[in-house]
Structure formats: structure tokens, C-alpha cells
Design a protein around this motif. Structure first.
Motif, mmCIF file in Angstrom:
data_model
loop_
_atom_site.group_PDB
_atom_site.id
_atom_site.type_symbol
_atom_site.label_atom_id
_atom_site.label_comp_id
_atom_site.label_asym_id
_atom_site.label_seq_id
_atom_site.Cartn_x
_atom_site.Cartn_y
_atom_site.Cartn_z
ATOM 1 N N ARG A 128 0.830 -1.201 0.000
ATOM 2 C CA ARG A 128 0.000 0.000 0.000
ATOM 3 C C ARG A 128 0.869 1.257 0.000
ATOM 4 O O ARG A 128 0.575 2.236 -0.687
ATOM 5 C CB ARG A 128 -0.939 0.006 1.201
ATOM 6 N N SER A 129 1.938 1.215 0.772
ATOM 7 C CA SER A 129 2.832 2.370 0.848
ATOM 8 C C SER A 129 3.538 2.629 -0.475
ATOM 9 O O SER A 129 3.639 3.775 -0.928
ATOM 10 C CB SER A 129 3.857 2.168 1.964
ATOM 11 N N LEU A 130 4.038 1.565 -1.097
ATOM 12 C CA LEU A 130 4.714 1.720 -2.388
ATOM 13 C C LEU A 130 3.763 2.282 -3.433
ATOM 14 O O LEU A 130 4.148 3.143 -4.236
ATOM 15 C CB LEU A 130 5.270 0.367 -2.843
ATOM 16 N N ALA A 131 2.532 1.786 -3.436
ATOM 17 C CA ALA A 131 1.551 2.255 -4.407
ATOM 18 C C ALA A 131 1.243 3.737 -4.210
ATOM 19 O O ALA A 131 1.181 4.515 -5.168
ATOM 20 C CB ALA A 131 0.274 1.426 -4.311
ATOM 21 N N LYS A 132 1.066 4.142 -2.949
ATOM 22 C CA LYS A 132 0.782 5.551 -2.659
ATOM 23 C C LYS A 132 1.963 6.433 -3.026
ATOM 24 O O LYS A 132 1.793 7.529 -3.597
ATOM 25 C CB LYS A 132 0.439 5.706 -1.181
ATOM 26 N N PHE A 133 3.148 5.980 -2.725
ATOM 27 C CA PHE A 133 4.361 6.733 -3.025
ATOM 28 C C PHE A 133 4.487 6.969 -4.530
ATOM 29 O O PHE A 133 4.748 8.092 -4.989
ATOM 30 C CB PHE A 133 5.582 5.969 -2.507
ATOM 31 N N ARG A 134 4.274 5.912 -5.293
ATOM 32 C CA ARG A 134 4.384 6.021 -6.752
ATOM 33 C C ARG A 134 3.261 6.886 -7.319
ATOM 34 O O ARG A 134 3.477 7.667 -8.250
ATOM 35 C CB ARG A 134 4.354 4.620 -7.374
ATOM 36 N N SER A 135 2.079 6.772 -6.747
ATOM 37 C CA SER A 135 0.948 7.580 -7.204
ATOM 38 C C SER A 135 1.227 9.063 -7.014
ATOM 39 O O SER A 135 0.961 9.883 -7.909
ATOM 40 C CB SER A 135 -0.320 7.184 -6.442
ATOM 41 N N LEU A 136 1.780 9.429 -5.869
ATOM 42 C CA LEU A 136 2.112 10.824 -5.620
ATOM 43 C C LEU A 136 3.160 11.328 -6.613
ATOM 44 O O LEU A 136 3.075 12.462 -7.100
ATOM 45 C CB LEU A 136 2.625 10.995 -4.187
ATOM 46 N N ALA A 137 4.136 10.507 -6.911
ATOM 47 C CA ALA A 137 5.179 10.901 -7.855
ATOM 48 C C ALA A 137 4.594 11.146 -9.247
ATOM 49 O O ALA A 137 4.978 12.102 -9.934
ATOM 50 C CB ALA A 137 6.257 9.829 -7.917
ATOM 51 N N LEU A 138 3.665 10.290 -9.661
ATOM 52 C CA LEU A 138 3.069 10.438 -10.986
ATOM 53 C C LEU A 138 2.174 11.668 -11.096
ATOM 54 O O LEU A 138 1.900 12.147 -12.192
ATOM 55 C CB LEU A 138 2.258 9.185 -11.338
ATOM 56 N N GLN A 139 1.726 12.168 -9.953
ATOM 57 C CA GLN A 139 0.823 13.322 -9.959
ATOM 58 C C GLN A 139 1.547 14.638 -9.681
ATOM 59 O O GLN A 139 0.930 15.636 -9.305
ATOM 60 C CB GLN A 139 -0.280 13.113 -8.916
ATOM 61 N N SER A 140 2.852 14.656 -9.928
ATOM 62 C CA SER A 140 3.617 15.881 -9.678
ATOM 63 C C SER A 140 3.159 17.035 -10.557
ATOM 64 O O SER A 140 3.350 18.201 -10.212
ATOM 65 C CB SER A 140 5.110 15.620 -9.906
ATOM 66 N N GLY A 141 2.537 16.707 -11.696
ATOM 67 C CA GLY A 141 2.078 17.765 -12.590
ATOM 68 C C GLY A 141 0.655 18.208 -12.329
ATOM 69 O O GLY A 141 0.209 19.221 -12.887
ATOM 70 N N THR A 142 -0.068 17.491 -11.499
ATOM 71 C CA THR A 142 -1.474 17.813 -11.250
ATOM 72 C C THR A 142 -1.770 18.170 -9.797
ATOM 73 O O THR A 142 -2.731 18.885 -9.518
ATOM 74 C CB THR A 142 -2.382 16.641 -11.661
ATOM 75 N N LEU A 143 -0.952 17.690 -8.873
ATOM 76 C CA LEU A 143 -1.122 18.039 -7.468
ATOM 77 C C LEU A 143 -0.079 19.078 -7.074
ATOM 78 O O LEU A 143 1.063 19.035 -7.546
ATOM 79 C CB LEU A 143 -0.967 16.811 -6.564
ATOM 80 N N SER A 144 -0.462 19.995 -6.208
ATOM 81 C CA SER A 144 0.482 21.004 -5.748
ATOM 82 C C SER A 144 1.529 20.370 -4.840
ATOM 83 O O SER A 144 1.352 19.250 -4.342
ATOM 84 C CB SER A 144 -0.259 22.102 -4.973
ATOM 85 N N ALA A 145 2.616 21.093 -4.633
ATOM 86 C CA ALA A 145 3.662 20.598 -3.739
ATOM 87 C C ALA A 145 3.098 20.372 -2.338
ATOM 88 O O ALA A 145 3.437 19.396 -1.664
ATOM 89 C CB ALA A 145 4.820 21.590 -3.694
ATOM 90 N N GLU A 146 2.222 21.248 -1.909
ATOM 91 C CA GLU A 146 1.628 21.109 -0.578
ATOM 92 C C GLU A 146 0.761 19.862 -0.481
ATOM 93 O O GLU A 146 0.795 19.141 0.527
ATOM 94 C CB GLU A 146 0.788 22.347 -0.258
ATOM 95 N N GLU A 147 -0.015 19.579 -1.533
ATOM 96 C CA GLU A 147 -0.877 18.394 -1.532
ATOM 97 C C GLU A 147 -0.042 17.120 -1.521
ATOM 98 O O GLU A 147 -0.348 16.169 -0.789
ATOM 99 C CB GLU A 147 -1.787 18.420 -2.759
ATOM 100 N N ARG A 148 1.010 17.112 -2.324
ATOM 101 C CA ARG A 148 1.868 15.926 -2.340
ATOM 102 C C ARG A 148 2.614 15.773 -1.021
ATOM 103 O O ARG A 148 2.821 14.666 -0.535
ATOM 104 C CB ARG A 148 2.845 15.998 -3.511
#
Length: 224
Positions: A128-148
Motif C-alpha cells: 500500500r505504501s509503495l503504491a501511494k508513493f508512486r501515485s504521488l510521484a506520478l501526480q507531480s504535474g497535477t497536485l500542488s507541492a503542498e498536496e503531495r
């Protein structure tokens, strides 16, 4: 010992033997069933273990075969055709498929798979942690730095299997926002963490130098 005593002992022994045989005839089937169950249970355990090992090997071979396809689209299609027999297998398959989807630029589909894995409470926390970590990385262009950063903070808790990697990314989100002093403070704090790998320690040290600090020492950067 008198002949009478000897005779009595012999009779007593015969009576005991007769009772033993009688009890065996009466209840011996229980012992027989117990033996069958023990032997059968051991055989079933070995059979089940062999079956599980064979399934795991077949599953791994299927993933490797899919990854050997010529292009990413073919690899994704081959991965989608694989059926996982358990939750752990589904997680491995999903993580692999998400990586391939990210390769062809289908970020939304990759994130959807990863978020599904991250939300699956049947899975061990490491998946679960690996999946969340990778998901956040892939959303670097759509989520703000604060959200990530908020997501990485959740992954940086005590006992997290990827605590140090998440802490590194938290520092990077501060760099992204131009908060270099805060990023430097986070990186210097990381130097005190146990379990740092040589590669991670090298990356942290390089970032500290870039930000004006001294690896292993107090920050040389000044606020504002």
C-alpha cells in the motif's frame, strides 16, 4: 513366592491382556483413524505447498513473459490477461501494470491502479505504501507541492517501510516551493535517521551542499 501367588499373578496378567485386546477391538478404530488423519494431513500439507509453489512460479513466469514483449502496449495487454490468485499477487501485478502504463503516458490509468492498491486493506502495508508513493510521484504535474507533501507526511510516519524515501520527497516539495531553508532543515534532520542506505545518504549530502549546507553539520544557509 508361593505357587498360589504365582498362579494369581498369571491369571491377573491374562485378564489385563484380555481387557487390552478387548479395548483395542472396541476402540482401536479411533487410533487407526487418527493415524490416517495424521498421515493424510501431512500428505495434504505437502501437496498444498507444492501446489502453491507451482502457482507462484507460474504467476512469476507469466509476468516475466509479459515484460519480454516488444513494446509497452503489448506488455500492458499481456499483463492485463494475467489472473492473480491472491491479494499479494494482485498487488505485484497492479504495480507492474501501473509502471508500464506510466511508460506510455497513461498517467490517469496508472494512478487509478495505484490508488486502488493503496486503499486495499487486505494488503500488507508495504504494498500500500509503495503504491501511494508512486501515485504521488506520478501526480507531480497535477497536485500542488503542498498536496503531495501531505501525502508524503502520511508515508513518513514511524514504522513506515518507506519512511526515509518519503522524508526525502517532503524536502523536495519545499525546494519546489522555494523554501530552501526548510528543505535544508529536513535534509539535515534525515542525517540522524537510522537505516540510511549509502545511495540515499549520498543524495541527501549532495542536496545539502546544493542548498548551501554542510553534510553532517549545521546549516550554512540563512533565512530570507
Amino acid at each position: 513366592m508361593s505357587q498360589a501367588d504365582s498362579f494369581i499373578d498369571e491369571v491377573t496378567e491374562e485378564v489385563r491382556r484380555d481387557k487390552l485386546f478387548a479395548n483395542f477391538r472396541k476402540y482401536g478404530w479411533i487410533a487407526a483413524i487418527a493415524v490416517v488423519l495424521i498421515v493424510g494431513g501431512a500428505a495434504y500439507y505437502e501437496y498444498s505447498r507444492a501446489q502453491q509453489e507451482a502457482q507462484a512460479q507460474a504467476f512469476g513466469d507469466a509476468i516475466l513473459s509479459a515484460l519480454e514483449q516488444n513494446d509497452t502496449d503489448q506488455r500492458v495487454a499481456a499483463l492485463e490477461a494475467i489472473t492473480a490468485e491472491n491479494a499479494g499477487g494482485r498487488a505485484v501485478l497492479g504495480l507492474t501494470e501501473a509502471a508500464e502504463l506510466a511508460q506510455i503516458g497513461d498517467t490517469d490509468a496508472a494512478v487509478a491502479i495505484l490508488e486502488g492498491i493503496a486503499a486495499d486493506q487486505e494488503l500488507p502495508v508495504v504494498y500500500r505504501s509503495l503504491a501511494k508513493f508512486r501515485s504521488l510521484a506520478l501526480q507531480s504535474g497535477t497536485l500542488s507541492a503542498e498536496e503531495r507533501r501531505a501525502g508524503y507526511e502520511d508515508l513518513a510516519g514511524a514504522g513506515s517501510p518507506i519512511r526515509l524515501l518519503a522524508m526525502e520527497q517532503i524536502a523536495m516539495t519545499y525546494v519546489e516551493e522555494g523554501q530552501e531553508a526548510e528543505a535544508l532543515a529536513r535534509l539535515e534532520e534525515m542525517q540522524e535517521e537510522a537505516g540510511l542506505t549509502p545511495d540515499l545518504l549520498r543524495r541527501i549530502s549532495q542536496l545539502i551542499v546544493v542548498l548551501g549546507g554542510t553534510p553532517g553539520g549545521a546549516s550554512a544557509a540563512q533565512d530570507g
